[in-house]
Design a protein around this motif. Sequence first.
Motif, PDB file in Angstrom:
ATOM      1  N   ASP A 194       0.830  -1.202   0.000  1.00 22.72           N
ATOM      2  CA  ASP A 194       0.000   0.000   0.000  1.00 22.72           C
ATOM      3  C   ASP A 194       0.866   1.256   0.000  1.00 22.72           C
ATOM      4  O   ASP A 194       0.570   2.230  -0.704  1.00 22.72           O
ATOM      5  CB  ASP A 194      -0.957   0.000   1.199  1.00 22.72           C
ATOM      6  N   PHE A 195       1.962   1.257   0.761  1.00 19.39           N
ATOM      7  CA  PHE A 195       2.862   2.402   0.774  1.00 19.39           C
ATOM      8  C   PHE A 195       3.631   2.510  -0.541  1.00 19.39           C
ATOM      9  O   PHE A 195       3.806   3.605  -1.077  1.00 19.39           O
ATOM     10  CB  PHE A 195       3.824   2.336   1.962  1.00 19.39           C
ATOM     11  N   LEU A 196       4.089   1.382  -1.078  1.00 22.24           N
ATOM     12  CA  LEU A 196       4.840   1.417  -2.334  1.00 22.24           C
ATOM     13  C   LEU A 196       3.990   1.962  -3.482  1.00 22.24           C
ATOM     14  O   LEU A 196       4.470   2.738  -4.314  1.00 22.24           O
ATOM     15  CB  LEU A 196       5.351   0.025  -2.690  1.00 22.24           C
ATOM     16  N   LYS A 197       2.725   1.566  -3.533  1.00 24.41           N
ATOM     17  CA  LYS A 197       1.843   1.995  -4.622  1.00 24.41           C
ATOM     18  C   LYS A 197       1.553   3.489  -4.604  1.00 24.41           C
ATOM     19  O   LYS A 197       1.354   4.096  -5.651  1.00 24.41           O
ATOM     20  CB  LYS A 197       0.506   1.238  -4.564  1.00 24.41           C
ATOM     21  N   SER A 198       1.535   4.090  -3.419  1.00 22.90           N
ATOM     22  CA  SER A 198       1.116   5.484  -3.365  1.00 22.90           C
ATOM     23  C   SER A 198       2.194   6.460  -2.916  1.00 22.90           C
ATOM     24  O   SER A 198       2.117   7.639  -3.247  1.00 22.90           O
ATOM     25  CB  SER A 198      -0.119   5.627  -2.465  1.00 22.90           C
TER      26      SER A 198
END
Length: 149
Positions: A113-117
Amino acid sequence: MVSVSVQSEDFDINAEIEALRRENYDVGAIVTFTGTVRDIGGTLKSMTLEHYPGMTEAELERIAQEAEKKWPLVGSRVIHRYGALAPGDNIVLVITLSSHRQAAFEAAEFLMDFLKSKAPFWKKEETSEGANWVDARETDEAALKRWQD
């Protein structure tokens, strides 16, 4: 143990898992996520990922260390590719190891979730209609909110 790589070359998922297992013996769960370039609608020719060397690695390291503080992980590995990629190519690999499956699953979701955004990458897609820079999707931002206290 946190291990982060930002690289242009592809990765071998099994070799990455085995490297982590060799260093960690109290593993009851291994969760992996592999993200690939998808060709929605059959029009994508290529996707190019750019990053700022040094800053990108530091941010991925920070995110991975945060996951290790939140969950009892035995180890984690994050690999993110950059450069020109074709449909079907691997983009990202997240591996989390824990004594228990719930921690490994949740930590892997948190990392993705952090990597995607929030990971400092810039993505340009070239389609049959031209090239354009792509922002994070609203659904990615919404997924991230569940981890923010």
